[in-house]
Scaffold this motif. Sequence first.
Motif, PDB file in Angstrom:
ATOM      1  N   VAL A  15       0.850  -1.194   0.000  1.00  0.00           N
ATOM      2  CA  VAL A  15       0.000   0.000   0.000  1.00  0.00           C
ATOM      3  C   VAL A  15       0.884   1.241   0.000  1.00  0.00           C
ATOM      4  CG1 VAL A  15      -1.762   1.291   1.254  1.00  0.00           C
ATOM      5  CG2 VAL A  15      -1.857  -1.220   1.183  1.00  0.00           C
ATOM      6  N   GLY A  16       0.841   1.992  -1.098  1.00  0.00           N
ATOM      7  CA  GLY A  16       1.723   3.145  -1.243  1.00  0.00           C
ATOM      8  C   GLY A  16       1.538   4.186  -0.157  1.00  0.00           C
ATOM      9  N   LEU A  17       0.302   4.408   0.271  1.00  0.00           N
ATOM     10  CA  LEU A  17       0.035   5.417   1.290  1.00  0.00           C
ATOM     11  C   LEU A  17       0.764   5.117   2.590  1.00  0.00           C
ATOM     12  CD1 LEU A  17      -1.695   7.936   2.122  1.00  0.00           C
ATOM     13  CD2 LEU A  17      -3.437   6.302   2.895  1.00  0.00           C
ATOM     14  N   LEU A  18       0.998   3.844   2.869  1.00  0.00           N
ATOM     15  CA  LEU A  18       1.572   3.433   4.157  1.00  0.00           C
ATOM     16  C   LEU A  18       3.037   3.035   4.044  1.00  0.00           C
ATOM     17  CD1 LEU A  18      -1.432   1.257   5.415  1.00  0.00           C
ATOM     18  CD2 LEU A  18      -1.044   3.709   5.747  1.00  0.00           C
ATOM     19  N   ARG A  19       3.703   3.447   2.980  1.00  0.00           N
ATOM     20  CA  ARG A  19       5.070   2.976   2.755  1.00  0.00           C
ATOM     21  C   ARG A  19       6.060   3.460   3.813  1.00  0.00           C
ATOM     22  NH1 ARG A  19       4.352   6.663  -1.606  1.00  0.00           N
ATOM     23  NH2 ARG A  19       5.546   8.586  -1.360  1.00  0.00           N
ATOM     24  N   SER A  20       5.738   4.537   4.534  1.00  0.00           N
ATOM     25  CA  SER A  20       6.677   5.056   5.532  1.00  0.00           C
ATOM     26  C   SER A  20       6.567   4.347   6.880  1.00  0.00           C
ATOM     27  CB  SER A  20       6.464   6.561   5.727  1.00  0.00           C
ATOM     28  OG  SER A  20       5.161   6.826   6.209  1.00  0.00           O
ATOM     29  N   LEU A  21       5.587   3.455   7.053  1.00  0.00           N
ATOM     30  CA  LEU A  21       5.470   2.729   8.319  1.00  0.00           C
ATOM     31  C   LEU A  21       6.666   1.796   8.491  1.00  0.00           C
ATOM     32  CD1 LEU A  21       2.499   3.724   7.990  1.00  0.00           C
ATOM     33  CD2 LEU A  21       1.783   1.537   8.965  1.00  0.00           C
ATOM     34  N   ASP A  22       7.207   1.748   9.716  1.00  0.00           N
ATOM     35  CA  ASP A  22       8.277   0.776   9.931  1.00  0.00           C
ATOM     36  C   ASP A  22       7.661  -0.621  10.020  1.00  0.00           C
ATOM     37  OD1 ASP A  22       7.669  -0.001  12.703  1.00  0.00           O
ATOM     38  OD2 ASP A  22       8.451   1.954  13.286  1.00  0.00           O
ATOM     39  N   ALA A  23       8.494  -1.629   9.832  1.00  0.00           N
ATOM     40  CA  ALA A  23       8.002  -2.999   9.672  1.00  0.00           C
ATOM     41  C   ALA A  23       7.201  -3.465  10.884  1.00  0.00           C
ATOM     42  CB  ALA A  23       9.168  -3.945   9.406  1.00  0.00           C
ATOM     43  N   ASN A  24       7.679  -3.161  12.081  1.00  0.00           N
ATOM     44  CA  ASN A  24       6.980  -3.623  13.282  1.00  0.00           C
ATOM     45  C   ASN A  24       5.604  -2.983  13.411  1.00  0.00           C
ATOM     46  OD1 ASN A  24       9.079  -5.311  14.073  1.00  0.00           O
ATOM     47  ND2 ASN A  24      10.079  -3.721  15.303  1.00  0.00           N
ATOM     48  N   ASP A  25       5.538  -1.668  13.146  1.00  0.00           N
ATOM     49  CA  ASP A  25       4.244  -0.991  13.210  1.00  0.00           C
ATOM     50  C   ASP A  25       3.298  -1.526  12.146  1.00  0.00           C
ATOM     51  OD1 ASP A  25       4.799   0.557  15.369  1.00  0.00           O
ATOM     52  OD2 ASP A  25       4.924   2.462  14.301  1.00  0.00           O
ATOM     53  N   ARG A  26       3.843  -1.764  10.951  1.00  0.00           N
ATOM     54  CA  ARG A  26       2.981  -2.254   9.878  1.00  0.00           C
ATOM     55  C   ARG A  26       2.337  -3.586  10.257  1.00  0.00           C
ATOM     56  NH1 ARG A  26       6.451  -3.331   6.128  1.00  0.00           N
ATOM     57  NH2 ARG A  26       6.215  -5.594   6.244  1.00  0.00           N
ATOM     58  N   GLU A  80      -6.387  -0.110  -8.232  1.00  0.00           N
ATOM     59  CA  GLU A  80      -5.636  -1.356  -8.336  1.00  0.00           C
ATOM     60  C   GLU A  80      -4.985  -1.696  -6.999  1.00  0.00           C
ATOM     61  OE1 GLU A  80      -2.928  -0.819 -11.580  1.00  0.00           O
ATOM     62  OE2 GLU A  80      -4.519  -0.937 -13.095  1.00  0.00           O
ATOM     63  N   ALA A  81      -4.412  -2.902  -6.938  1.00  0.00           N
ATOM     64  CA  ALA A  81      -3.743  -3.352  -5.714  1.00  0.00           C
ATOM     65  C   ALA A  81      -2.716  -2.318  -5.268  1.00  0.00           C
ATOM     66  CB  ALA A  81      -3.069  -4.699  -5.955  1.00  0.00           C
ATOM     67  N   GLY A  82      -2.705  -2.034  -3.975  1.00  0.00           N
ATOM     68  CA  GLY A  82      -1.842  -0.996  -3.426  1.00  0.00           C
ATOM     69  C   GLY A  82      -2.589   0.296  -3.166  1.00  0.00           C
ATOM     70  N   GLY A  83      -3.828   0.386  -3.657  1.00  0.00           N
ATOM     71  CA  GLY A  83      -4.635   1.576  -3.445  1.00  0.00           C
ATOM     72  C   GLY A  83      -5.554   1.432  -2.245  1.00  0.00           C
ATOM     73  N   TYR A  84      -6.448   2.389  -2.091  1.00  0.00           N
ATOM     74  CA  TYR A  84      -7.343   2.398  -0.933  1.00  0.00           C
ATOM     75  C   TYR A  84      -8.620   3.139  -1.296  1.00  0.00           C
ATOM     76  CZ  TYR A  84      -5.424   7.113  -0.431  1.00  0.00           C
ATOM     77  OH  TYR A  84      -5.040   8.410  -0.668  1.00  0.00           O
ATOM     78  N   PHE A  85      -9.653   2.955  -0.484  1.00  0.00           N
ATOM     79  CA  PHE A  85     -10.908   3.678  -0.667  1.00  0.00           C
ATOM     80  C   PHE A  85     -11.616   3.773   0.679  1.00  0.00           C
ATOM     81  CE2 PHE A  85     -11.523  -0.796  -1.698  1.00  0.00           C
ATOM     82  CZ  PHE A  85     -12.653  -1.161  -0.986  1.00  0.00           C
TER      83      PHE A  85
END
Length: 234
Positions: A15-26, A80-85
């Motif tokens: 998910v592009g919007l959440l790319r800055s989350l660190d792995a543990n938080d994600r 498409e995959a990686g997006g959100y609504f």
Amino acid sequence: MDIRATKPHESLERVGLLRSLDANDRVSFERRCNWRHAHAKEWLLEQNDVGTDIFFLTSGVVRVLITPSPDREVILGDIEAGGYFGEMAAIDGQPRSAGILAITDATIASMPAPVFREIIHKYPDVSEQLLLQLVARIRMLDQRVHEFSSMHVKHRIFAELLRRSRPDPTNERQAIVSPPPVHSDIAARVSTRREMVAREMKALERSGLMLKRRGAFVLTNVPELLQQLHSDEK
């Protein structure tokens, strides 16, 4: 919606919007989502539904539609995959402004609005990306409203074909639309009838401005199409 999840796609990593989350938080936020699998042609949300979850699409394609009348649908776009609504309802708590239809089988993470707001507050980059994408969507809708209100249907069809096209690497005056859209799909995007689209597409072919190839339409003179669009705006 089928509650059985497809395990390989149960990750927010794409998910592009959440790319800055660190792995543990994600991983932590993934566990706070409700993961579901939907089938093609299944409605995920209806226009005016009540609910505040935001949805992240981790596989598949969905379509955003509004229904101005019971017998007419207008396509606003595909995700498409990686997006959100569903982000607007997550922000303001109002009913859903559009319906969401699965075009293919899809995997969706449903995240409660309080969890999403937690991410926004913790990660300023997510807030910035959300604002930029909302602004881009508003600009796109402004353009669509302009086209609907000021352009002849023929030129709305031209504009839609140009939006879907990519430059032809072998000829700078040409553009390629691939895969070629069906007439009913174009009609739902430009708010007209399928028969009108068929007529105007035939006219484009007769004029030499469009050619049909296997798996594609070729717009043979993009500058001419753009000139016609600009003349319609005057």
